[in-house]
Design a protein around this motif. Sequence first.
Motif, short mmCIF file in Angstrom:
data_model
loop_
_atom_site.label_atom_id
_atom_site.label_comp_id
_atom_site.label_asym_id
_atom_site.label_seq_id
_atom_site.Cartn_x
_atom_site.Cartn_y
_atom_site.Cartn_z
N LEU A 133 3.59 1.20 11.82
CA LEU A 133 3.92 0.18 12.47
C LEU A 133 5.43 -0.03 12.63
O LEU A 133 6.38 0.71 11.79
CB LEU A 133 3.70 -1.10 11.91
N GLU A 134 6.03 -0.58 13.56
CA GLU A 134 7.53 -1.04 13.43
C GLU A 134 7.82 -2.32 13.17
O GLU A 134 6.77 -3.31 13.20
CB GLU A 134 8.25 -0.79 14.94
N SER A 157 -6.31 2.12 11.96
CA SER A 157 -7.30 2.16 11.00
C SER A 157 -6.82 1.43 9.75
O SER A 157 -5.63 1.19 9.67
CB SER A 157 -7.66 3.47 10.45
N THR A 158 -7.49 0.54 9.21
CA THR A 158 -7.34 -0.34 7.97
C THR A 158 -6.58 0.50 6.85
O THR A 158 -5.33 -0.19 6.32
CB THR A 158 -8.54 -1.02 7.38
N GLY A 159 -6.90 1.40 6.40
CA GLY A 159 -6.08 2.16 5.61
C GLY A 159 -4.77 2.61 5.66
O GLY A 159 -3.68 2.53 4.98
N ARG A 160 -4.38 3.12 7.01
CA ARG A 160 -3.12 3.44 7.51
C ARG A 160 -2.09 2.15 7.66
O ARG A 160 -1.05 2.32 7.33
CB ARG A 160 -3.11 3.89 8.67
N LEU A 161 -2.77 1.01 8.22
CA LEU A 161 -2.15 -0.19 8.31
C LEU A 161 -1.64 -0.74 7.14
O LEU A 161 -0.61 -1.38 6.86
CB LEU A 161 -2.92 -1.24 8.93
N ARG A 162 -2.79 -0.68 5.83
CA ARG A 162 -2.36 -1.07 4.79
C ARG A 162 -1.19 -0.42 4.09
O ARG A 162 -0.22 -0.94 3.37
CB ARG A 162 -3.77 -1.04 3.77
N ASP A 167 4.40 0.09 2.22
CA ASP A 167 5.74 1.07 2.33
C ASP A 167 6.79 -0.07 2.84
O ASP A 167 7.83 0.12 2.39
CB ASP A 167 5.49 2.17 3.30
N ALA A 168 6.17 -0.91 3.85
CA ALA A 168 7.15 -1.79 4.37
C ALA A 168 7.82 -2.78 3.45
O ALA A 168 9.09 -2.93 3.15
CB ALA A 168 6.80 -2.55 5.56
N LEU A 169 7.22 -3.07 2.46
CA LEU A 169 7.41 -4.32 1.53
C LEU A 169 8.45 -3.54 0.71
O LEU A 169 9.56 -4.01 -0.02
CB LEU A 169 6.20 -4.65 0.75
N ASP A 269 -1.92 -10.37 1.83
CA ASP A 269 -2.81 -9.31 1.23
C ASP A 269 -3.58 -8.97 2.45
O ASP A 269 -4.70 -9.13 2.36
CB ASP A 269 -3.53 -9.94 0.25
N PRO A 270 -3.01 -8.47 3.54
CA PRO A 270 -3.72 -8.04 4.79
C PRO A 270 -4.20 -6.64 4.74
O PRO A 270 -3.79 -5.87 3.73
CB PRO A 270 -2.62 -8.34 5.87
N PHE A 271 -4.92 -6.24 5.80
CA PHE A 271 -5.47 -4.88 6.04
C PHE A 271 -6.23 -4.40 4.82
O PHE A 271 -6.19 -3.40 4.43
CB PHE A 271 -4.19 -3.78 6.39
N LEU A 272 -7.36 -5.22 4.40
CA LEU A 272 -8.06 -4.96 3.24
C LEU A 272 -9.49 -4.49 4.07
O LEU A 272 -9.89 -4.94 5.04
CB LEU A 272 -8.42 -5.95 2.19
N SER A 273 -10.10 -3.52 3.54
CA SER A 273 -11.51 -3.18 3.91
C SER A 273 -12.42 -3.95 3.30
O SER A 273 -12.41 -4.49 2.34
CB SER A 273 -11.75 -1.40 3.39
N GLU A 274 -13.28 -4.33 4.26
CA GLU A 274 -14.35 -5.27 3.75
C GLU A 274 -15.45 -4.47 2.92
O GLU A 274 -15.72 -3.43 2.95
CB GLU A 274 -15.03 -5.91 5.07
#
Length: 274
Positions: A133-134, A157-162, A167-169, A269-274
Motif C-alpha cells: 500500500l501507499e 491478500s489479508t496477510g500482505r495487507l497486515r 511496517d507502515a506503523l 487492528d485491521p487486516f486480521l484473518s478470520e
Amino acid sequence: MELIELCKMLGIHDEVRELLRDCMKRIDVQPLKEDIEQMKHPECWEGALKRLNHSLEPDEDGMKILTCQLYCVCDAYDEYMRLGISQEIFIATMKFFTRFLQDYKNRHGCYRYVWAWWAVRQISMVEYRIGELEYEMRVENGKRLIDMHIPADADISTGRLRQSYSDALEFFKKFYPDFFNAEMVCSSWLLAPSLKNVLPENSRILQFQKSFKITHIDADSPGFMDWVYGSRDIPLEDLPENTSLQKKLKPYLLNNGKIEWTSGTLIADPFLSE
C-alpha cells in the motif's frame, strides 16, 4: 543521482529513456528551477505545475514535465539516503512513474505521461509505498491524516495487507512521529458496498472492506471506470471483458448497477484473518 541512472534503477523502459535524453538536451532548466523546486512543497503544487506546463508547451506526450519531475526525484533520493529511509522504499515509491508509463503504453500503444498532477506527492515526500500500500500524509482542518492508496499491482491478500500496515506503523514511528498515531483513511471504489452484489463472499476485495468503517458514499461517481476499464468514456455495451472482474461487472452495469466511490476510516487492528 543522475536522471538516466535513476531511470535504470526504476526500470523505466529504454524507449522512454531516449525520449528523456532528448528532453534533457532541449529544455533550458535554468529559468524553470524555481518552479521545479516548488513542486517539492505541497502548498505550491498547483501553481508550480500550472506555470511549468505553460513554460514547457508544447508537451503532448508529457515527457518534458516528466523530465522536470524526475530531476526532483533525483533530489528526493539524496534526501531519502540522508534520512536513512531504505532504497527499497524509495524504489517501490518511485516506481509509480514506471507503472503508469507502462500502463498507458499497454492501453494506448504508446508512451505518454499524464500523471504529473499526482506525482507531486512522491516528489515532495508526503507519500510512500510500504509493501503493498501507499501512505500519504496530509493535514485537514488541523488534523493529521494518512490516506491509504491501493496500487493496481498490489496483492490485497489479508496477510500482505497486515504486513504493509505493521511496517507502515514502524516507518511513521521512526521517520514521522507526528503522524504515528494519525487516523488512516481511504477513498476508493474498492470500498463500494455494491460490490457485494457482484463478488463472491470470499473475494479479497470484500475481505479488504471489512477493515474500514464507511464514512461517505458517492453513488454517482464514475471513478471506478478509470481503474477497472481504463476510461470512463467507454459505452457500457463495449466494455472489455479481459479480466474476471471486468466480466463480473459488465452485466451488473448494463442492468443499471452502480459502483460507488466510497470513503472509510481504518478500524483498530485491521487486516486480521478470520
